[in-house]
Design an enzyme around this catalytic site. Structure first.
Site, PDB file in Angstrom:
ATOM      1  CB  THR A   1      -0.892   0.027   1.270  1.00 46.41           C
ATOM      2  OG1 THR A   1      -0.018  -0.195   2.402  1.00 46.41           O
ATOM      3  CG2 THR A   1      -1.954  -1.044   1.239  1.00 46.41           C
ATOM      4  N   GLY A   2       2.163   1.132   0.078  1.00 43.08           N
ATOM      5  CA  GLY A   2       3.028   2.307   0.167  1.00 43.08           C
ATOM      6  C   GLY A   2       3.376   2.872  -1.193  1.00 43.08           C
TER       7      GLY A   2
ATOM      8  CB  VAL B   1       8.301   1.404  -3.012  1.00 42.63           C
ATOM      9  CG1 VAL B   1       9.002   0.317  -3.807  1.00 42.63           C
ATOM     10  CG2 VAL B   1       9.234   2.598  -2.811  1.00 42.63           C
TER      11      VAL B   1
ATOM     12  NE  ARG C   1      -0.903   1.655   9.742  1.00 40.58           N
ATOM     13  CZ  ARG C   1       0.238   1.203  10.261  1.00 40.58           C
ATOM     14  NH1 ARG C   1       0.282   0.897  11.530  1.00 40.58           N
ATOM     15  NH2 ARG C   1       1.330   1.058   9.521  1.00 40.58           N
ATOM     16  CB  SER C   2      -3.545  -1.912   4.646  1.00 44.18           C
ATOM     17  OG  SER C   2      -2.874  -0.705   4.859  1.00 44.18           O
TER      18      SER C   2
ATOM     19  CB  CYS D   1      15.922   5.950  -4.424  1.00 38.37           C
ATOM     20  SG  CYS D   1      15.888   6.907  -2.902  1.00 38.37           S
TER      21      CYS D   1
ATOM     22  CB  SER E   1       7.582  10.788  -3.303  1.00 34.61           C
ATOM     23  OG  SER E   1       8.501  11.087  -4.339  1.00 34.61           O
ATOM     24  N   GLY E   2      10.575  10.475  -1.586  1.00 32.99           N
ATOM     25  CA  GLY E   2      11.629   9.565  -1.135  1.00 32.99           C
ATOM     26  C   GLY E   2      11.351   9.085   0.282  1.00 32.99           C
TER      27      GLY E   2
ATOM     28  NE  ARG F   1      13.535  13.947   2.079  1.00 36.61           N
ATOM     29  CZ  ARG F   1      13.711  12.683   1.686  1.00 36.61           C
ATOM     30  NH1 ARG F   1      13.529  12.332   0.430  1.00 36.61           N
ATOM     31  NH2 ARG F   1      14.066  11.758   2.548  1.00 36.61           N
TER      32      ARG F   1
ATOM     33  CG  HIS G   1      15.682  11.321  -5.423  1.00 40.39           C
ATOM     34  ND1 HIS G   1      14.565  11.839  -4.816  1.00 40.39           N
ATOM     35  CD2 HIS G   1      16.089  10.284  -4.636  1.00 40.39           C
ATOM     36  CE1 HIS G   1      14.298  11.139  -3.718  1.00 40.39           C
ATOM     37  NE2 HIS G   1      15.212  10.194  -3.586  1.00 40.39           N
TER      38      HIS G   1
HETATM   39  N1  LIG Z   1       9.932   6.121  -1.502  1.00 38.60           N
HETATM   40  C1  LIG Z   1      11.037   5.951  -2.217  1.00 38.60           C
HETATM   41  O1  LIG Z   1      11.345   6.739  -3.115  1.00 38.60           O
HETATM   42  C2  LIG Z   1      11.951   4.781  -1.943  1.00 38.60           C
HETATM   43  C3  LIG Z   1      12.990   4.562  -2.843  1.00 38.60           C
HETATM   44  C4  LIG Z   1      13.869   3.478  -2.615  1.00 38.60           C
HETATM   45  C5  LIG Z   1      13.670   2.651  -1.536  1.00 38.60           C
HETATM   46  N2  LIG Z   1      12.645   2.901  -0.678  1.00 38.60           N
HETATM   47  C6  LIG Z   1      12.471   1.964   0.448  1.00 38.60           C
HETATM   48  O2  LIG Z   1      11.308   1.187   0.157  1.00 38.60           O
HETATM   49  C7  LIG Z   1      10.642   0.848   1.384  1.00 38.60           C
HETATM   50  C8  LIG Z   1       9.195   1.350   1.312  1.00 38.60           C
HETATM   51  O3  LIG Z   1       9.220   2.757   1.190  1.00 38.60           O
HETATM   52  P1  LIG Z   1       7.914   3.609   0.815  1.00 38.60           P
HETATM   53  O4  LIG Z   1       8.448   4.931   0.456  1.00 38.60           O
HETATM   54  O5  LIG Z   1       7.031   2.887  -0.134  1.00 38.60           O
HETATM   55  O6  LIG Z   1       7.198   3.710   2.249  1.00 38.60           O
HETATM   56  P2  LIG Z   1       5.661   4.000   2.598  1.00 38.60           P
HETATM   57  O7  LIG Z   1       5.006   4.744   1.494  1.00 38.60           O
HETATM   58  O8  LIG Z   1       5.674   4.591   3.952  1.00 38.60           O
HETATM   59  O9  LIG Z   1       5.025   2.517   2.662  1.00 38.60           O
HETATM   60  C9  LIG Z   1       5.344   1.640   3.714  1.00 38.60           C
HETATM   61  C10 LIG Z   1       4.635   0.303   3.494  1.00 38.60           C
HETATM   62  O10 LIG Z   1       4.998  -0.562   4.590  1.00 38.60           O
HETATM   63  C11 LIG Z   1       3.792  -1.095   5.139  1.00 38.60           C
HETATM   64  N3  LIG Z   1       3.901  -1.404   6.563  1.00 38.60           N
HETATM   65  C12 LIG Z   1       4.015  -0.534   7.603  1.00 38.60           C
HETATM   66  N4  LIG Z   1       4.053  -1.209   8.768  1.00 38.60           N
HETATM   67  C13 LIG Z   1       3.971  -2.528   8.464  1.00 38.60           C
HETATM   68  C14 LIG Z   1       3.936  -3.728   9.219  1.00 38.60           C
HETATM   69  N5  LIG Z   1       4.025  -3.703  10.565  1.00 38.60           N
HETATM   70  N6  LIG Z   1       3.836  -4.906   8.559  1.00 38.60           N
HETATM   71  C15 LIG Z   1       3.760  -4.938   7.218  1.00 38.60           C
HETATM   72  N7  LIG Z   1       3.769  -3.839   6.425  1.00 38.60           N
HETATM   73  C16 LIG Z   1       3.879  -2.644   7.050  1.00 38.60           C
HETATM   74  C17 LIG Z   1       2.773  -0.009   4.926  1.00 38.60           C
HETATM   75  O11 LIG Z   1       1.479  -0.567   5.062  1.00 38.60           O
HETATM   76  P3  LIG Z   1       0.239   0.298   5.647  1.00 38.60           P
HETATM   77  O12 LIG Z   1      -0.239   1.150   4.513  1.00 38.60           O
HETATM   78  O13 LIG Z   1      -0.730  -0.753   6.054  1.00 38.60           O
HETATM   79  O14 LIG Z   1       0.765   1.101   6.796  1.00 38.60           O
HETATM   80  C18 LIG Z   1       3.120   0.407   3.504  1.00 38.60           C
HETATM   81  O15 LIG Z   1       2.575  -0.516   2.588  1.00 38.60           O
HETATM   82  C19 LIG Z   1      11.476   1.473   2.512  1.00 38.60           C
HETATM   83  O16 LIG Z   1      12.398   0.540   2.983  1.00 38.60           O
HETATM   84  C20 LIG Z   1      12.216   2.608   1.800  1.00 38.60           C
HETATM   85  O17 LIG Z   1      13.414   2.956   2.439  1.00 38.60           O
HETATM   86  C21 LIG Z   1      11.776   3.935  -0.870  1.00 38.60           C
END
Ligand SMILES: NC(=O)c1ccc[n+]([C@@H]2O[C@H](COP(=O)([O-])OP(=O)(O)OC[C@H]3O[C@@H](n4cnc5c(N)ncnc54)[C@H](OP(=O)(O)O)[C@@H]3O)[C@@H](O)[C@H]2O)c1
Length: 341
Positions: free
Chosen positions: A13-14, A16, A41-42, A130, A160-161, A237, A244
């Site tokens: 749901t996040g 990525v 939650r989801s 990233c 969004s990072g 940031r 980026h």
């Molecule tokens: N955003 C970027 O540009 C980017 C780039 C490279 C790498 N990353 C890495 O990719 C990963 C995800 O990042 P994101 O930006 O997508 O984060 P995000 O938008 O905050 O999404 C986090 C995800 O983790 C889930 N989650 C939270 N608590 C959990 C739990 N206890 N059990 C299972 N799932 C859980 C959330 O589900 P709910 O919706 O249910 O809370 C959501 O699906 C991180 O490790 C980040 O460092 C991100």
């Protein structure tokens, strides 16, 4: 078409995870069963994907039973707790968190650079940071010309990072500014991001450098197989929603001409050259994050010699932008999964 694979997304749901779903469709990945896992939650929410209705499940070890490929898109602690359980149940994992990236028995892969490293995986492959992916995709073809020994990098990283919470803070702040209201308290960053720049991403890691700043050196050494690579990086940031941007100066062991550099970048996989200061419209002159969002190429421009380097041809400076949710995370992970097919 390859045999279908049962695929799970942890963190579906996040920012990525949602993008991974789109990438699987766009790239026609042969998905058999699809499991979408997130927090409690989801759980129970329904997502439509390619005509299927998929119910989101709470991520638990048993959920990985029968899965062939697991794409990890959750934070480090969740990845550490759950992904070894997926490997134990026979899945091959491609993880986006930082949790396993520097482990000796875990390949860290950018398909344009080191696809061969997938072969020695023991069930777990990491996707790099990233900003590291976006900086290294254009650095690699230049390295092949003159062997890079040193990089000086400044990053301009989108809200969004920091995932959905990062985007939400910036959107709420921009909304409040638009309505002439008082700005809400920051929820994802240490301070207000709209109309601001925050020169800290991550926590202090090494001699005043942050964890994000050290990733480019530590992960870059592993991906490019350059254990001596030296990187001096500042990560900032910026109030941009997506994509980026990076200013990069490379120092070479062998001289590299600007002509050869441009030619190599124009031919490099995953790169688009946009480098014409005389072009009529700005977005044809140089890369900008507004135009590099929601696509997979790293755009490179402002290529010029490093005039501070006294040795002719030993330094080149460029500017690049790329969508860090796509090529910096989801697309890279799906490309790695394709290498597994
Ligand atoms: N955003 C970027 O540009 C980017 C780039 C490279 C790498 N990353 C890495 O990719 C990963 C995800 O990042 P994101 O930006 O997508 O984060 P995000 O938008 O905050 O999404 C986090 C995800 O983790 C889930 N989650 C939270 N608590 C959990 C739990 N206890 N059990 C299972 N799932 C859980 C959330 O589900 P709910 O919706 O249910 O809370 C959501 O699906 C991180 O490790 C980040 O460092 C991100």
């Amino acid at each position: 078409m390859a045999d279908k694979k049962n695929v799970a997304i942890l963190g579906a749901t996040g920012a990525v995870g949602t993008q991974m779903l789109e990438c699987l469709t766009e790239r026609d990945f042969p998905v058999g069963e699809l499991k979408l896992l997130a927090s409690a939650r989801s759980a129970g929410k329904v997502v439509e994907w390619c005509g299927r209705e998929v119910v989101i499940e709470e991520a638990r070890p048993e959920a990985f039973e029968g899965m062939d490929i697991v794409l990890g898109a959750a934070d480090d602690d969740i990845a550490k707790a759950l992904l070894p359980e997926a490997v134990r149940r026979g899945a091959t994992v491609v993880d986006n968190s930082h949790a396993f990236r520097l482990d000796e028995d875990v390949p860290l892969v950018v398909p344009e650079i080191n696809p061969q490293d997938v072969a020695w995986n023991k069930g777990l492959i990491s996707n790099p940071n990233c900003a590291t992916i976006i900086g290294l995709v254009p650095t690699w073809p230049l390295h092949k010309l003159g062997h890079v020994s040193r990089m000086i990098v400044s990053t301009y990283q989108a809200a969004s990072g920091a995932g959905v919470p990062g985007m939400r803070q910036l959107e709420n702040e921009l909304g409040a500014i638009g309505r002439g209201e008082e700005l809400p308290e920051p929820t994802a960053f240490v301070d207000q991001l709209a109309s601001n720049l925050i020169p800290q991403i991550g926590s202090e890691k090494f001699e005043g450098f942050t964890s994000e700043e050290m990733k480019l050196q530590n992960e870059g050494r592993k991906i490019m197989h350059l254990p001596e690579l030296r990187v001096n990086c500042t990560c900032v940031r910026v109030p941009v929603l997506r994509s980026h941007s990076e200013s990069i100066t490379l120092e070479f062991e062998e001289p590299v001409s600007l002509e050869d550099a441009r030619e190599a970048l124009a031919a490099a996989p995953g790169v688009k050259l946009v480098d014409d200061l005389g072009a009529d419209v700005a977005h044809d002159r140089y890369p900008m994050p507004l135009y590099t969002s929601d696509q997979d190429l790293i755009w490179v421009g402002r290529i010029r010699r490093d005039i501070s380097n006294p040795e002719q041809g030993r330094g080149i400076t460029f500017w690049c932008c790329g969508d860090q949710i796509r090529k910096g995370a989801a697309t890279n992970a799906v490309q790695v999964a394709e290498l597994l097919l």
